[in-house]
Design a protein around this motif. Structure first.
Motif, short mmCIF file in Angstrom:
data_model
loop_
_atom_site.label_atom_id
_atom_site.label_comp_id
_atom_site.label_asym_id
_atom_site.label_seq_id
_atom_site.Cartn_x
_atom_site.Cartn_y
_atom_site.Cartn_z
N VAL A 101 39.10 -6.96 -33.45
CA VAL A 101 38.63 -7.95 -32.47
C VAL A 101 39.83 -8.60 -31.83
O VAL A 101 40.74 -9.09 -32.52
CB VAL A 101 37.75 -9.03 -33.13
CG1 VAL A 101 37.33 -10.08 -32.10
CG2 VAL A 101 36.52 -8.41 -33.79
N ASP A 102 39.88 -8.59 -30.50
CA ASP A 102 40.95 -9.26 -29.78
C ASP A 102 40.78 -10.78 -29.87
O ASP A 102 39.67 -11.29 -29.71
CB ASP A 102 40.95 -8.84 -28.30
CG ASP A 102 41.31 -7.37 -28.13
OD1 ASP A 102 42.15 -6.87 -28.90
OD2 ASP A 102 40.72 -6.72 -27.23
N LEU A 103 41.87 -11.45 -30.12
CA LEU A 103 41.82 -12.90 -30.30
C LEU A 103 42.48 -13.62 -29.13
O LEU A 103 43.51 -13.17 -28.62
CB LEU A 103 42.54 -13.30 -31.59
CG LEU A 103 42.05 -12.66 -32.89
CD1 LEU A 103 42.94 -13.08 -34.05
CD2 LEU A 103 40.60 -13.05 -33.16
N ASP A 104 41.88 -14.72 -28.70
CA ASP A 104 42.56 -15.58 -27.75
C ASP A 104 43.69 -16.30 -28.48
O ASP A 104 43.76 -16.31 -29.72
CB ASP A 104 41.58 -16.59 -27.13
CG ASP A 104 40.92 -17.47 -28.17
OD1 ASP A 104 41.52 -18.49 -28.54
OD2 ASP A 104 39.82 -17.11 -28.65
N GLU A 105 44.57 -16.90 -27.72
CA GLU A 105 45.76 -17.50 -28.33
C GLU A 105 45.41 -18.59 -29.34
O GLU A 105 46.01 -18.67 -30.42
CB GLU A 105 46.67 -18.09 -27.24
CG GLU A 105 47.97 -18.66 -27.80
CD GLU A 105 48.90 -19.16 -26.70
OE1 GLU A 105 50.00 -19.66 -27.02
OE2 GLU A 105 48.52 -19.07 -25.51
#
Length: 350
Positions: A101-105
């Protein structure tokens, strides 16, 4: 004028001068005190978020009421984003995925901090106990109290699907993958993060604002009371309502407490609380509460949970945790109070 009369006259004048000087000093002090307090008229905002009651007490030249509302909205945003019980939250999206899963900063920084606190506390703080929390029913305890204790078999099986060892955090691509059906529960750090964000926003808007923000007993100091005086924080007695064990005097930083009196249920005269041991899967034993003072609320929040879990090794905790950035006070199972030497600094009125 005779010499004796002249000396008497001079003494009288000196006395009058001294009295006048003292009087002026008192008037000046009272005027200064009134002036200082008039600069810091505190506005109090109360609301419910982060699964608990929150209170913001703030004084700002930019508008105390509007600043408090902005701070609360930010805390509520974070709660909705990382609420384990909300199927629409970003945390639930992560928990539901079995792929990367790509994470926001923001999420990456929070999870990275959680994993690092797990490492430095030898796993006592673990952000991946969501399945255990659900098994015990602590995620829904506000709605109904559990009527049974999980079986040893169920706990053993759920332990296989728990723990930070099942979390892969790719720092180079800012992604996460959860293994073996593990679920994240950020309850031991998200509240501290929300308090820190409220602090950051307040200081961005008005660097000179003072006050504090509180969520469920955890507190982030915005600035000294009336610009110079400490805020007084009572460490609650876990077994005596409306009683405190000691007082802490803070002009900055944060304080967090983890206790067995927050979310718990009692069956057959046994207290079962929500702070679970990552090793056994059962409620951690050895403490009634653990309080940590640190420079920021994330550190205080995570270390208070870890200190509670490690309370049986309280000698290690009170000596080593200051190296991680937190002063510790532990109330053990028998009611004894153990503290790190650095904690006494905050117990002395300034």
């Amino acid at each position: 004028m005779r010499k004796k009369d002249r000396e008497s006259f001079l003494r009288t004048n000196r006395l009058l001068f001294i009295l006048l000087f003292i009087g002026l000093a008192i008037i000046f002090s009272l005027t200064a005190a009134v002036f200082v307090r008039s600069k810091h008229n505190y506005y109090e905002y109360d609301g419910f978020t982060l699964g608990t009651y929150c209170r913001i007490v703030v004084s700002s030249k930019k508008g105390s009421k509007s600043l408090a509302e902005i701070m609360f909205d930010e805390m509520d945003r974070i709660y909705k984003k990382y609420n384990l019980n909300d199927e629409n939250s970003f945390l639930s999206k992560i928990n539901a995925s079995r792929d990367w899963v790509d994470l926001d900063e923001e999420t990456f920084v929070l999870l990275d901090a959680a994993v690092k606190f797990s490492e430095i506390t030898s796993g006592a703080f673990d952000p991946a106990l969501g399945n255990l929390i659900e098994l015990w029913g602590f995620n829904k305890i506000a709605e109904h109290s559990p009527e049974t204790v999980p079986s040893k078999f169920d706990i053993a099986e759920t332990l296989k699907k728990s723990g930070v060892r099942n979390v892969e955090l790719d720092r180079s691509t800012r992604r996460i993958r959860l293994l073996n059906g593990v679920k994240l529960d950020l309850g031991g750090i998200a509240k501290g993060y929300a308090l820190d964000r409220a602090y950051q926003i307040a200081k961005e808007i008005d660097p000179e604002c003072t006050g504090f923000v509180e969520a469920g007993g955890d507190i982030r100091i915005l600035g000294p009371k009336f610009g110079s005086r400490p805020w007084v924080v009572g460490v609650k007695d876990p077994r005596k309502a409306d009683s405190v064990v000691t007082y802490l005097y803070l002009t900055e930083g944060a304080v967090a407490t983890s206790g067995d009196y927050e979310r718990y249920f009692i069956l057959d005269n046994v207290r079962y609380h929500h702070i679970l041991s990552p090793e056994t899967g059962y409620p951690a034993q050895g403490a009634q509460s653990a309080t940590v003072v640190a420079k920021d609320a994330v550190t205080a929040d995570a270390l208070s949970t870890a200190a509670f879990v490690m309370a049986k090794d309280w000698e290690y905790v009170v000596l080593e945790y200051p190296k991680f950035g937190g002063s510790v006070l532990i109330i053990t199972e028998d009611g004894s109070v153990c503290r790190s030497p650095s904690m006494r600094v905050y117990e002395q009125a300034k």
